[in-house]
Design a protein around this motif. Structure first.
Motif, PDB file in Angstrom:
ATOM      1  N   THR A   9       0.829  -1.206   0.000  1.00 32.30           N
ATOM      2  CA  THR A   9       0.000   0.000   0.000  1.00 32.30           C
ATOM      3  C   THR A   9       0.864   1.257   0.000  1.00 32.30           C
ATOM      4  O   THR A   9       0.557   2.244  -0.683  1.00 32.30           O
ATOM      5  CB  THR A   9      -0.930   0.003   1.232  1.00 32.30           C
ATOM      6  OG1 THR A   9      -1.750  -1.171   1.198  1.00 32.30           O
ATOM      7  CG2 THR A   9      -1.818   1.233   1.246  1.00 32.30           C
ATOM      8  N   ILE A  10       1.971   1.236   0.754  1.00 33.29           N
ATOM      9  CA  ILE A  10       2.867   2.394   0.785  1.00 33.29           C
ATOM     10  C   ILE A  10       3.502   2.611  -0.584  1.00 33.29           C
ATOM     11  O   ILE A  10       3.613   3.748  -1.066  1.00 33.29           O
ATOM     12  CB  ILE A  10       3.942   2.206   1.870  1.00 33.29           C
ATOM     13  CG1 ILE A  10       3.283   2.185   3.255  1.00 33.29           C
ATOM     14  CG2 ILE A  10       4.991   3.313   1.802  1.00 33.29           C
ATOM     15  CD1 ILE A  10       4.229   1.824   4.374  1.00 33.29           C
ATOM     16  N   SER A 127     -10.898  -7.789  -1.875  1.00 33.72           N
ATOM     17  CA  SER A 127     -10.647  -6.814  -0.811  1.00 33.72           C
ATOM     18  C   SER A 127      -9.155  -6.603  -0.588  1.00 33.72           C
ATOM     19  O   SER A 127      -8.720  -5.498  -0.270  1.00 33.72           O
ATOM     20  CB  SER A 127     -11.309  -7.272   0.496  1.00 33.72           C
ATOM     21  OG  SER A 127     -12.714  -7.239   0.382  1.00 33.72           O
ATOM     22  N   ALA A 128      -8.355  -7.675  -0.747  1.00 32.54           N
ATOM     23  CA  ALA A 128      -6.901  -7.534  -0.623  1.00 32.54           C
ATOM     24  C   ALA A 128      -6.351  -6.637  -1.721  1.00 32.54           C
ATOM     25  O   ALA A 128      -5.482  -5.781  -1.484  1.00 32.54           O
ATOM     26  CB  ALA A 128      -6.235  -8.915  -0.668  1.00 32.54           C
ATOM     27  N   ILE A 129      -6.856  -6.817  -2.944  1.00 30.28           N
ATOM     28  CA  ILE A 129      -6.454  -5.941  -4.041  1.00 30.28           C
ATOM     29  C   ILE A 129      -6.881  -4.506  -3.749  1.00 30.28           C
ATOM     30  O   ILE A 129      -6.123  -3.554  -3.967  1.00 30.28           O
ATOM     31  CB  ILE A 129      -7.061  -6.439  -5.371  1.00 30.28           C
ATOM     32  CG1 ILE A 129      -6.415  -7.762  -5.786  1.00 30.28           C
ATOM     33  CG2 ILE A 129      -6.877  -5.392  -6.474  1.00 30.28           C
ATOM     34  CD1 ILE A 129      -7.042  -8.398  -7.015  1.00 30.28           C
ATOM     35  N   ALA A 130      -8.100  -4.361  -3.226  1.00 31.05           N
ATOM     36  CA  ALA A 130      -8.591  -3.020  -2.897  1.00 31.05           C
ATOM     37  C   ALA A 130      -7.712  -2.361  -1.840  1.00 31.05           C
ATOM     38  O   ALA A 130      -7.441  -1.159  -1.911  1.00 31.05           O
ATOM     39  CB  ALA A 130     -10.036  -3.092  -2.408  1.00 31.05           C
ATOM     40  N   THR A 134      -5.596   0.997  -2.063  1.00 35.40           N
ATOM     41  CA  THR A 134      -5.909   2.096  -1.154  1.00 35.40           C
ATOM     42  C   THR A 134      -4.776   3.114  -1.127  1.00 35.40           C
ATOM     43  O   THR A 134      -5.013   4.316  -0.952  1.00 35.40           O
ATOM     44  CB  THR A 134      -6.166   1.557   0.268  1.00 35.40           C
ATOM     45  OG1 THR A 134      -7.325   0.723   0.234  1.00 35.40           O
ATOM     46  CG2 THR A 134      -6.419   2.685   1.254  1.00 35.40           C
ATOM     47  N   GLY A 135      -3.537   2.631  -1.309  1.00 30.16           N
ATOM     48  CA  GLY A 135      -2.421   3.573  -1.397  1.00 30.16           C
ATOM     49  C   GLY A 135      -2.604   4.548  -2.535  1.00 30.16           C
ATOM     50  O   GLY A 135      -2.313   5.745  -2.415  1.00 30.16           O
ATOM     51  N   LEU A 136      -3.125   4.034  -3.648  1.00 27.33           N
ATOM     52  CA  LEU A 136      -3.388   4.888  -4.803  1.00 27.33           C
ATOM     53  C   LEU A 136      -4.468   5.912  -4.488  1.00 27.33           C
ATOM     54  O   LEU A 136      -4.379   7.083  -4.871  1.00 27.33           O
ATOM     55  CB  LEU A 136      -3.812   4.004  -5.982  1.00 27.33           C
ATOM     56  CG  LEU A 136      -3.706   4.575  -7.394  1.00 27.33           C
ATOM     57  CD1 LEU A 136      -2.272   4.903  -7.747  1.00 27.33           C
ATOM     58  CD2 LEU A 136      -4.276   3.577  -8.391  1.00 27.33           C
ATOM     59  N   THR A 137      -5.500   5.466  -3.773  1.00 30.44           N
ATOM     60  CA  THR A 137      -6.579   6.392  -3.441  1.00 30.44           C
ATOM     61  C   THR A 137      -6.160   7.395  -2.371  1.00 30.44           C
ATOM     62  O   THR A 137      -6.512   8.566  -2.441  1.00 30.44           O
ATOM     63  CB  THR A 137      -7.823   5.614  -2.979  1.00 30.44           C
ATOM     64  OG1 THR A 137      -7.502   4.834  -1.825  1.00 30.44           O
ATOM     65  CG2 THR A 137      -8.328   4.689  -4.072  1.00 30.44           C
ATOM     66  N   LEU A 138      -5.403   6.934  -1.367  1.00 29.75           N
ATOM     67  CA  LEU A 138      -4.912   7.855  -0.341  1.00 29.75           C
ATOM     68  C   LEU A 138      -3.957   8.883  -0.938  1.00 29.75           C
ATOM     69  O   LEU A 138      -3.852  10.011  -0.452  1.00 29.75           O
ATOM     70  CB  LEU A 138      -4.227   7.085   0.781  1.00 29.75           C
ATOM     71  CG  LEU A 138      -5.142   6.313   1.729  1.00 29.75           C
ATOM     72  CD1 LEU A 138      -4.317   5.522   2.737  1.00 29.75           C
ATOM     73  CD2 LEU A 138      -6.096   7.260   2.445  1.00 29.75           C
ATOM     74  N   ALA A 139      -3.261   8.487  -1.991  1.00 28.21           N
ATOM     75  CA  ALA A 139      -2.400   9.448  -2.682  1.00 28.21           C
ATOM     76  C   ALA A 139      -3.219  10.618  -3.194  1.00 28.21           C
ATOM     77  O   ALA A 139      -2.765  11.771  -3.187  1.00 28.21           O
ATOM     78  CB  ALA A 139      -1.666   8.772  -3.843  1.00 28.21           C
ATOM     79  N   ASN A 253     -13.177   2.704  -3.891  1.00 30.06           N
ATOM     80  CA  ASN A 253     -12.281   1.555  -3.911  1.00 30.06           C
ATOM     81  C   ASN A 253     -12.695   0.523  -2.857  1.00 30.06           C
ATOM     82  O   ASN A 253     -12.758  -0.680  -3.120  1.00 30.06           O
ATOM     83  CB  ASN A 253     -10.852   2.030  -3.661  1.00 30.06           C
ATOM     84  CG  ASN A 253      -9.851   0.896  -3.718  1.00 30.06           C
ATOM     85  OD1 ASN A 253      -9.688   0.232  -4.734  1.00 30.06           O
ATOM     86  ND2 ASN A 253      -9.153   0.678  -2.611  1.00 30.06           N
ATOM     87  N   TRP A 254     -13.013   0.997  -1.653  1.00 29.75           N
ATOM     88  CA  TRP A 254     -13.423   0.093  -0.576  1.00 29.75           C
ATOM     89  C   TRP A 254     -14.751  -0.591  -0.916  1.00 29.75           C
ATOM     90  O   TRP A 254     -14.884  -1.818  -0.799  1.00 29.75           O
ATOM     91  CB  TRP A 254     -13.562   0.884   0.732  1.00 29.75           C
ATOM     92  CG  TRP A 254     -14.147   0.096   1.860  1.00 29.75           C
ATOM     93  CD1 TRP A 254     -13.522  -0.808   2.673  1.00 29.75           C
ATOM     94  CD2 TRP A 254     -15.530   0.117   2.273  1.00 29.75           C
ATOM     95  NE1 TRP A 254     -14.410  -1.337   3.573  1.00 29.75           N
ATOM     96  CE2 TRP A 254     -15.644  -0.799   3.357  1.00 29.75           C
ATOM     97  CE3 TRP A 254     -16.655   0.817   1.846  1.00 29.75           C
ATOM     98  CZ2 TRP A 254     -16.858  -1.026   4.012  1.00 29.75           C
ATOM     99  CZ3 TRP A 254     -17.864   0.595   2.499  1.00 29.75           C
ATOM    100  CH2 TRP A 254     -17.954  -0.316   3.568  1.00 29.75           C
TER     101      TRP A 254
END
Length: 389
Positions: A9-10, A127-130, A134-139, A253-254
């Motif tokens: 995710t990072i 969900s694991a892919i999501a 999530t790193g992409l979305t948090l970006a 995404n979630w």
């Protein structure tokens, strides 16, 4: 979820900043480099095409390496590429640095998706892919608005310096948290993996990604001039509005991952249809500042609700070649981005300008929707039990 997925995710957080932050800085980059807005848009298209080309090349070149080792090297390339962007003396060297950086993108998300799904039960794979994405979305919630604000205040080069720091952090966390005993990144030969492209459903899945998601970028590539030129916002308002978009990405995404875990194809068809509707109405939303903000938020939700389902669909249909298929689908996302950015540039230069972008965007999404419906029909034709349901 295992800690290893959070390490991925990072990494996806850093890649997400690099991919999206340039869109909020196109006017500054164009002015500094002495190029037009549509030429500056090629920095988006060039990156996207680099992802598409680099994904299979990097998978083929790293087939005998352990997945952890591959992911570490990819993040090193990403970090060096962003530093080169920050130091680029003129437009063409910046474009080249963007392409070099993009080579890490597709393979990282492709191999990372396979690693993420291998660490959880089948009912949690989407969900694991999501979570990884999530790193992409948090970006887009944190990195892109902050990077846009920093770039407008201190110069766009400063933004790429900050992304370089994120790249260093990603290398460290992946090295610490990813399991040491990761399997080889490609057990079959690269030539045998290429045979997956003979499968009609895999090609349809890639096509859904190109057109179903790509329509977003016919609009979003030019989001800064759209918000300032059509909706009447100031340049300083772009960053907060991008923050709203980012929040929508996280929620979409979630929700898309949860829905895809239960019913994959209905989720896929429904989210692409919603994206088409939102894109078609986006032009009218720009006539009001309140509706513009709402439209940006909705666009974020529905666009990334498609992502887990699109990635899971290709992995499901290409189980014999997961690394290459997953990487190719990331390339398909970015081919869609490139086509969308190019199509938007044509509308700006030869059509009716910024007000016509949403028509081109909705048309791309419509093609993706038709491919998804056709693919679902093929599923029912090949499975009598599914057809009865």
């Amino acid at each position: 979820m295992p800690l290893a997925i959070y390490a991925l995710t990072i990494g996806s957080f850093g890649i997400g900043i690099t991919e999206f932050v340039i869109m909020g800085l196109l006017p500054e980059v164009g002015s500094d480099m002495g190029v037009t807005l549509s030429q500056a848009g090629y920095l988006v298209s060039g990156y996207a095409l680099g992802v598409m080309i680099g994904a299979p090349l990097m998978i083929g070149a790293t087939g005998s390496m352990a997945r952890k080792q591959v992911l570490l090297w990819l993040m090193v390339i990403f970090t060096i590429g962003n530093l080169a962007c920050a130091m680029a003396p003129e437009y063409w060297s910046l474009l080249l640095a963007r392409v070099v950086t993009s080579f890490a993108h597709g393979a990282f998300f492709g191999i990372g998706s396979v690693v993420a799904t291998s660490l959880v039960p089948r009912e949690k794979q989407a969900s694991a892919i999501a979570l990884m994405f999530t790193g992409l979305t948090l970006a887009n919630v944190l990195g892109v608005p902050l990077g846009t604000w920093v770039g407008q205040l201190y110069g766009w080069r400063t933004t790429f310096v900050l992304v370089t720091v994120v790249g260093v952090l990603a290398v460290m966390t992946i090295g610490l948290l990813l399991p040491r005993d990761s399997r080889p990144s490609a057990a079959p030969s690269f030539a045998s993996e290429l045979r997956v492209l003979r499968q009609r459903q895999v090609l349809l899945g890639l096509g859904m990604t190109v057109f179903g998601f790509g329509g977003l970028f016919a609009v979003f590539t030019y989001i800064a001039p759209v918000l300032t030129g059509l909706a009447g916002f100031s340049a300083q308002a772009v960053s907060p509005i991008l923050l709203v978009f980012g929040v929508g990405l996280v929620l979409g995404n979630w929700a898309g991952g949860k829905a895809a875990d239960h019913r994959l194809m209905p989720t896929l068809i429904g989210t692409i249809a919603l994206l088409m509707v939102c894109l078609f109405g986006f032009g009218w939303a720009m006539q009001s500042q309140v509706m513009a903000v709402i439209g940006v938020a909705l666009l974020g939700v529905v666009s990334f609700a498609t992502v887990p389902a699109l990635q899971m669909r290709v992995l499901e249909k290409a189980s014999a070649a997961p690394n290459l298929a997953a990487a190719l689908n990331i390339g398909a996302f970015n081919l869609g981005n490139a086509i969308g950015a190019w199509l938007g540039g044509l509308v700006i230069d030869y059509g009716n300008g910024l007000p016509g972008l949403h028509y081109a965007a909705a048309l791309m999404a419509l093609v993706g929707l038709l491919l998804a419906v056709y693919s679902a029909a093929l599923d029912k034709r090949s499975s009598p039990l599914l057809a009865k349901e």
